[in-house]
Scaffold this motif. Structure first.
Motif, PDB file in Angstrom:
ATOM      1  N   ALA A  22       0.879  -1.168   0.000  1.00 52.95           N
ATOM      2  CA  ALA A  22       0.000   0.000   0.000  1.00 52.95           C
ATOM      3  C   ALA A  22       0.916   1.217   0.000  1.00 52.95           C
ATOM      4  O   ALA A  22       1.754   1.368   0.900  1.00 52.95           O
ATOM      5  N   LEU A  23       0.762   2.039  -1.011  1.00 55.40           N
ATOM      6  CA  LEU A  23       1.676   3.161  -1.215  1.00 55.40           C
ATOM      7  C   LEU A  23       1.118   4.452  -0.621  1.00 55.40           C
ATOM      8  O   LEU A  23      -0.084   4.704  -0.706  1.00 55.40           O
ATOM      9  N   PRO A  24       2.048   5.216  -0.005  1.00 59.20           N
ATOM     10  CA  PRO A  24       3.481   4.966   0.117  1.00 59.20           C
ATOM     11  C   PRO A  24       3.849   4.232   1.392  1.00 59.20           C
ATOM     12  O   PRO A  24       3.148   4.322   2.402  1.00 59.20           O
ATOM     13  N   GLY A  25       4.941   3.483   1.332  1.00 56.39           N
ATOM     14  CA  GLY A  25       5.644   3.047   2.524  1.00 56.39           C
ATOM     15  C   GLY A  25       5.224   1.791   3.221  1.00 56.39           C
ATOM     16  O   GLY A  25       5.730   1.518   4.313  1.00 56.39           O
ATOM     17  N   ARG A  26       4.354   0.955   2.635  1.00 57.93           N
ATOM     18  CA  ARG A  26       3.937  -0.250   3.342  1.00 57.93           C
ATOM     19  C   ARG A  26       4.041  -1.466   2.426  1.00 57.93           C
ATOM     20  O   ARG A  26       3.514  -1.461   1.313  1.00 57.93           O
ATOM     21  N   LEU A  27       4.687  -2.505   2.928  1.00 62.26           N
ATOM     22  CA  LEU A  27       4.891  -3.737   2.176  1.00 62.26           C
ATOM     23  C   LEU A  27       4.832  -4.925   3.125  1.00 62.26           C
ATOM     24  O   LEU A  27       5.470  -4.919   4.180  1.00 62.26           O
ATOM     25  N   ARG A  28       4.070  -5.951   2.737  1.00 63.18           N
ATOM     26  CA  ARG A  28       3.977  -7.192   3.509  1.00 63.18           C
ATOM     27  C   ARG A  28       4.453  -8.344   2.644  1.00 63.18           C
ATOM     28  O   ARG A  28       4.074  -8.458   1.470  1.00 63.18           O
ATOM     29  N   ALA A  41       7.901 -10.665   6.547  1.00 63.67           N
ATOM     30  CA  ALA A  41       8.442  -9.351   6.889  1.00 63.67           C
ATOM     31  C   ALA A  41       7.407  -8.279   6.605  1.00 63.67           C
ATOM     32  O   ALA A  41       6.558  -8.428   5.716  1.00 63.67           O
ATOM     33  N   LEU A  42       7.491  -7.220   7.387  1.00 56.17           N
ATOM     34  CA  LEU A  42       6.716  -6.009   7.143  1.00 56.17           C
ATOM     35  C   LEU A  42       7.683  -4.840   7.020  1.00 56.17           C
ATOM     36  O   LEU A  42       8.645  -4.732   7.789  1.00 56.17           O
ATOM     37  N   PHE A  43       7.407  -3.981   6.058  1.00 56.71           N
ATOM     38  CA  PHE A  43       8.128  -2.726   5.912  1.00 56.71           C
ATOM     39  C   PHE A  43       7.095  -1.622   6.035  1.00 56.71           C
ATOM     40  O   PHE A  43       6.180  -1.526   5.205  1.00 56.71           O
ATOM     41  N   VAL A  44       7.215  -0.842   7.083  1.00 56.72           N
ATOM     42  CA  VAL A  44       6.262   0.223   7.365  1.00 56.72           C
ATOM     43  C   VAL A  44       7.042   1.521   7.542  1.00 56.72           C
ATOM     44  O   VAL A  44       7.758   1.699   8.544  1.00 56.72           O
ATOM     45  N   GLU A  45       6.953   2.377   6.528  1.00 55.72           N
ATOM     46  CA  GLU A  45       7.699   3.637   6.520  1.00 55.72           C
ATOM     47  C   GLU A  45       9.196   3.364   6.686  1.00 55.72           C
ATOM     48  O   GLU A  45       9.793   2.713   5.853  1.00 55.72           O
ATOM     49  N   ASP A  46       9.785   3.801   7.806  1.00 53.54           N
ATOM     50  CA  ASP A  46      11.229   3.658   7.991  1.00 53.54           C
ATOM     51  C   ASP A  46      11.586   2.510   8.922  1.00 53.54           C
ATOM     52  O   ASP A  46      12.705   2.459   9.450  1.00 53.54           O
ATOM     53  N   SER A  47      10.681   1.547   9.105  1.00 52.09           N
ATOM     54  CA  SER A  47      10.924   0.433  10.022  1.00 52.09           C
ATOM     55  C   SER A  47      10.731  -0.913   9.325  1.00 52.09           C
ATOM     56  O   SER A  47       9.890  -1.047   8.436  1.00 52.09           O
ATOM     57  N   LEU A  53      -7.261  -3.678   0.303  1.00 46.84           N
ATOM     58  CA  LEU A  53      -6.394  -4.321   1.294  1.00 46.84           C
ATOM     59  C   LEU A  53      -6.814  -3.901   2.694  1.00 46.84           C
ATOM     60  O   LEU A  53      -6.992  -2.718   2.971  1.00 46.84           O
ATOM     61  N   ASP A  54      -6.945  -4.891   3.567  1.00 45.25           N
ATOM     62  CA  ASP A  54      -7.262  -4.630   4.965  1.00 45.25           C
ATOM     63  C   ASP A  54      -6.044  -3.994   5.639  1.00 45.25           C
ATOM     64  O   ASP A  54      -4.935  -4.519   5.539  1.00 45.25           O
ATOM     65  N   PRO A  55      -6.195  -2.880   6.355  1.00 45.91           N
ATOM     66  CA  PRO A  55      -5.054  -2.245   7.032  1.00 45.91           C
ATOM     67  C   PRO A  55      -4.313  -3.172   7.992  1.00 45.91           C
ATOM     68  O   PRO A  55      -3.126  -2.945   8.271  1.00 45.91           O
ATOM     69  N   VAL A  56      -4.983  -4.224   8.485  1.00 47.95           N
ATOM     70  CA  VAL A  56      -4.325  -5.129   9.420  1.00 47.95           C
ATOM     71  C   VAL A  56      -3.146  -5.847   8.772  1.00 47.95           C
ATOM     72  O   VAL A  56      -2.241  -6.323   9.471  1.00 47.95           O
ATOM     73  N   LEU A  57      -3.112  -5.905   7.459  1.00 42.32           N
ATOM     74  CA  LEU A  57      -1.983  -6.530   6.770  1.00 42.32           C
ATOM     75  C   LEU A  57      -0.657  -5.866   7.130  1.00 42.32           C
ATOM     76  O   LEU A  57       0.402  -6.506   7.076  1.00 42.32           O
ATOM     77  N   PHE A  58      -0.712  -4.596   7.479  1.00 42.25           N
ATOM     78  CA  PHE A  58       0.508  -3.828   7.721  1.00 42.25           C
ATOM     79  C   PHE A  58       0.665  -3.423   9.187  1.00 42.25           C
ATOM     80  O   PHE A  58       1.439  -2.519   9.497  1.00 42.25           O
ATOM     81  N   ALA A  59      -0.059  -4.102  10.083  1.00 38.56           N
ATOM     82  CA  ALA A  59       0.024  -3.807  11.519  1.00 38.56           C
ATOM     83  C   ALA A  59       1.121  -4.674  12.145  1.00 38.56           C
ATOM     84  O   ALA A  59       0.973  -5.898  12.211  1.00 38.56           O
ATOM     85  N   ALA A  91      -0.542 -12.443  12.773  1.00 44.20           N
ATOM     86  CA  ALA A  91      -1.448 -13.565  12.556  1.00 44.20           C
ATOM     87  C   ALA A  91      -2.777 -13.104  11.988  1.00 44.20           C
ATOM     88  O   ALA A  91      -3.361 -13.773  11.113  1.00 44.20           O
ATOM     89  N   GLU A  92      -3.286 -11.967  12.449  1.00 45.31           N
ATOM     90  CA  GLU A  92      -4.535 -11.436  11.887  1.00 45.31           C
ATOM     91  C   GLU A  92      -4.320 -11.059  10.415  1.00 45.31           C
ATOM     92  O   GLU A  92      -5.221 -11.226   9.592  1.00 45.31           O
ATOM     93  N   GLY A  93      -3.130 -10.580  10.111  1.00 46.43           N
ATOM     94  CA  GLY A  93      -2.829 -10.267   8.721  1.00 46.43           C
ATOM     95  C   GLY A  93      -2.816 -11.489   7.838  1.00 46.43           C
ATOM     96  O   GLY A  93      -3.263 -11.451   6.690  1.00 46.43           O
TER      97      GLY A  93
END
Length: 278
Positions: A103-109, A121-127, A260-266, A271-273
């Motif tokens: 989900a752009l910008p900055g989120r990858l699952r 792995a999750l990439f959320v902004e700078d983490s 995309l459900d926001p929980v994917l990037f939480a 597990a919920e993702g």
């Protein structure tokens, strides 16, 4: 989504630590190996400085041009399956399927291998967050530069992209024109801190050169661009080091703008993702 073994802005060294814990080991597929004799092109600069007739002449105008060209039509979410190949030190090749959502910008699952194994792995902004057995195994302040250049640059304000690049230590003063794969390209930065190549005609990211985990330069390439929704995607990504392809991936089942459900990037709800991704 492209994942590569780059240093402090890296993905692959972290992901391989998680991936290596899978049982059983990925199947070896020698037939999938690309030509190991491919050499990294090192074409010299054609222009040492800006072209005054060209509206792109430095980092700011390059980022602005990329955004202006594609922002109105580029997808904001994407999902796909990825065949991931890695060359082991003994020359054999491991292959594994990853499923990815962005989900752009900055989120990858990324879910790696069998979803029931809970690796990813999750990439959320700078983490960056790594998971093993469905649990958070590591978290660190690291940004994904390939997500930034291949996708986010079209979805966020240019000023934000420039802020990120400055914070990441990219040499924004280093700018030139060159030729890549027979086409004119803009080149920003230097290999020591990340050298980015952008195809001039379509203003698409095609290459990143920077030190790998062992300090040797590595060459990441986005190849075979094709249309996806109102934007573009490179369904083949390769990483070369010491004149050899050491990592490559191919995409399938590409979908632009899926809901995309926001929980994917939480980060605390992996597990919920997994359940939401099904």
């Amino acid at each position: 989504m492209p994942l590569t073994p780059i240093t402090r802005r890296a993905l692959l060294p972290l992901l391989l630590a998680v991936s290596a814990c899978s049982q059983p080991r990925p199947a070896e597929t020698a037939d999938a190996r690309p030509d190991s004799t491919v050499r990294v092109e090192t074409a010299g600069p054609i222009f040492a400085g800006p072209m005054r007739a060209d509206p792109v002449y430095d980092a700011a105008t390059l980022v602005d041009a990329m955004h202006q060209r594609h922002a109105d039509s580029w997808y904001r979410t994407i999902s796909f399956a990825q065949q991931t190949h890695r060359r082991r030190p003994d020359g054999s090749v491991s292959t594994e399927t990853w499923r990815e959502w962005a989900a752009l910008p900055g989120r990858l699952r990324i879910e790696m291998g069998d979803p029931t194994e809970g690796r990813g792995a999750l990439f959320v902004e700078d983490s960056t967050y790594l998971y093993r057995d469905g649990r958070l195994a590591a978290a660190r302040a690291e940004r994904n530069p390939l997500l930034l250049w291949g996708f986010d640059v079209y979805a966020q304000p240019p000023a934000e992209t420039l802020r990120i690049l400055e914070a990441e230590g990219v040499d924004l003063a280093a700018f030139r024109e060159d030729v890549w794969d027979g086409k004119r390209a803009y080149v920003l930065g230097v290999p020591e801190t990340g050298e980015v190549w952008i195809e001039r005609d379509r203003l698409l990211f095609v290459r990143l050169v920077e030190p790998g985990q062992d300090g040797a330069l590595q060459d990441v390439r986005f190849e075979n661009y094709q249309r996806l929704g109102g934007g573009w995607v490179a369904p083949y990504v390769s990483v070369r080091q010491d004149d050899r392809i050491v990592f490559w991936e191919t995409y399938a089942d590409l979908v632009a703008d899926p809901p995309l459900d926001p929980v994917l990037f939480a980060p605390r709800r992996w597990a919920e993702g997994v359940a939401a991704s099904r």
